[in-house]
Design a protein around this motif. Structure first.
Motif, mmCIF file in Angstrom:
data_model
loop_
_atom_site.group_PDB
_atom_site.id
_atom_site.type_symbol
_atom_site.label_atom_id
_atom_site.label_comp_id
_atom_site.label_asym_id
_atom_site.label_seq_id
_atom_site.Cartn_x
_atom_site.Cartn_y
_atom_site.Cartn_z
ATOM 1 N N THR A 1 0.837 -1.192 0.000
ATOM 2 C CA THR A 1 0.000 0.000 0.000
ATOM 3 C C THR A 1 0.875 1.245 0.000
ATOM 4 O O THR A 1 1.970 1.252 0.563
ATOM 5 N N GLY A 2 0.387 2.290 -0.635
ATOM 6 C CA GLY A 2 1.155 3.519 -0.760
ATOM 7 C C GLY A 2 0.544 4.670 0.023
ATOM 8 O O GLY A 2 0.041 4.490 1.136
ATOM 9 N N GLU A 3 0.561 5.836 -0.607
ATOM 10 C CA GLU A 3 0.131 7.049 0.060
ATOM 11 C C GLU A 3 -1.347 7.339 -0.200
ATOM 12 O O GLU A 3 -1.941 6.880 -1.166
ATOM 13 N N VAL A 4 -1.917 8.124 0.691
ATOM 14 C CA VAL A 4 -3.312 8.563 0.579
ATOM 15 C C VAL A 4 -3.375 9.840 -0.244
ATOM 16 O O VAL A 4 -2.488 10.693 -0.152
ATOM 17 N N TYR A 5 -4.392 9.977 -1.058
ATOM 18 C CA TYR A 5 -4.593 11.204 -1.833
ATOM 19 C C TYR A 5 -6.087 11.443 -2.022
ATOM 20 O O TYR A 5 -6.915 10.560 -1.770
ATOM 21 N N GLN A 6 -6.417 12.633 -2.465
ATOM 22 C CA GLN A 6 -7.802 12.980 -2.753
ATOM 23 C C GLN A 6 -8.020 12.954 -4.265
ATOM 24 O O GLN A 6 -7.386 13.714 -4.996
ATOM 25 N N GLY A 7 -8.875 12.074 -4.726
ATOM 26 C CA GLY A 7 -9.135 11.928 -6.154
ATOM 27 C C GLY A 7 -10.608 12.076 -6.470
ATOM 28 O O GLY A 7 -11.393 12.581 -5.652
ATOM 29 N N ARG B 1 -1.479 2.363 -13.912
ATOM 30 C CA ARG B 1 -2.881 2.137 -14.277
ATOM 31 C C ARG B 1 -3.847 2.849 -13.341
ATOM 32 O O ARG B 1 -5.065 2.813 -13.552
ATOM 33 N N SER B 2 -3.347 3.478 -12.290
ATOM 34 C CA SER B 2 -4.178 4.109 -11.256
ATOM 35 C C SER B 2 -5.097 3.100 -10.578
ATOM 36 O O SER B 2 -6.288 3.362 -10.329
ATOM 37 N N ILE B 3 -4.540 1.917 -10.309
ATOM 38 C CA ILE B 3 -5.267 0.914 -9.526
ATOM 39 C C ILE B 3 -5.109 1.280 -8.058
ATOM 40 O O ILE B 3 -4.013 1.211 -7.500
ATOM 41 N N VAL B 4 -6.202 1.691 -7.442
ATOM 42 C CA VAL B 4 -6.174 2.216 -6.078
ATOM 43 C C VAL B 4 -7.358 1.657 -5.292
ATOM 44 O O VAL B 4 -8.304 1.108 -5.861
ATOM 45 N N ILE B 5 -7.286 1.818 -3.985
ATOM 46 C CA ILE B 5 -8.435 1.509 -3.135
ATOM 47 C C ILE B 5 -9.223 2.793 -2.930
ATOM 48 O O ILE B 5 -8.666 3.823 -2.545
ATOM 49 N N HIS B 6 -10.513 2.733 -3.215
ATOM 50 C CA HIS B 6 -11.383 3.898 -3.046
ATOM 51 C C HIS B 6 -12.797 3.430 -2.714
ATOM 52 O O HIS B 6 -13.155 2.259 -2.906
#
Length: 235
Positions: free
Chosen positions: A142-148, A170-175
């Motif tokens: 897991t990486g850093e948190v951001y606002q998307g 690919r911008s595969i993230v948890i949201h």
């Protein structure tokens, strides 16, 4: 007198071997050997504190546990949390688990969506390619948190070359997503689908992200597609 003499010779030889044994074998390697033993895995699995959550499948847990310790030994993880997603299961069931490895207990169990081109209710196709809109399998840090565009989100770095190492690109993230909810399930008999991200319920997303952010282990599993990742790590 022959038996005592043989016993003395055996013990003498053992004490001569032990110092070399301890010196030449690194303790972490023996820890990994112990974890990879099926009886040890089953013992850890059976000792999990479920907190009234359903336990993950033993096979997915075994793969996850071996990889977790292997990558942790190599310095990829800084936090003692192991997240398992089992895409062998229907999207209608809670197939994401977060395990606190210091206390050996499950702290969260949640619904999670797969990519829209990975399948309908069940995911069965996976990809590492851009624009595939498919989920990826394997181990992630897991990486850093951001606002998307989905609000608070968590970046992921794939650790498996050719399997998930394009995750960040690919911008595969948890949201969070409104299509990951009990209401959506009632209306469609399955969850909605992402563009490849492991999307979670809006009401749980911030809590999930806060627990696992900043270098914890995420393992996405499928019983037909896991490619014996753990055995590769141990070889």
């Amino acid at each position: 007198m022959k038996q005592p003499t043989l016993l003395i010779l055996f013990l003498s030889g053992l004490f001569l071997v032990l110092p070399t044994f301890k010196k030449d074998i690194h303790p972490k390697k023996w820890a990994m050997h112990s974890i990879s033993n099926s009886k040890k895995v089953v013992s850890i699995y059976n000792s999990l504190i479920s907190n009234n959550f359903k336990l993950p499948d033993l096979e997915s847990f075994s793969e996850a546990l071996i990889g977790y310790y292997s990558y942790k030994e190599k310095g990829f993880f800084k936090k003692d949390f192991l997240t398992i997603i089992d895409f062998s299961l229907s999207s209608r069931v809670k197939r994401l688990w977060i395990i606190d490895m210091t206390q050996n207990k499950i702290v969260m169990n949640s619904l999670v969506a797969h990519g829209k081109n990975s399948g309908e209710d069940f995911a069965n196709q996976f990809s590492n390619a851009n624009e595939s809109n498919k989920s990826s399998l394997g181990f992630f840090a897991t990486g850093e948190v951001y606002q998307g565009k989905h609000g608070t989100s968590l970046k992921l770095d794939g650790l498996e070359k050719g399997i998930n190492d394009n995750a960040r690109e690919r911008s595969i993230v948890i949201h969070g997503a409104d299509y990951v909810s009990e209401n959506f399930l009632k209306n469609h008999n399955r969850l909605g689908k992402s563009h490849g991200c492991p999307a979670v319920p809006n009401e749980l997303s911030k809590k999930i992200i806060e627990i696992i952010k900043n270098k914890s282990c995420l393992f996405i599993y499928h019983s037909d597609k896991n490619n014996t990742i753990s055995s590769k790590l141990l070889s």
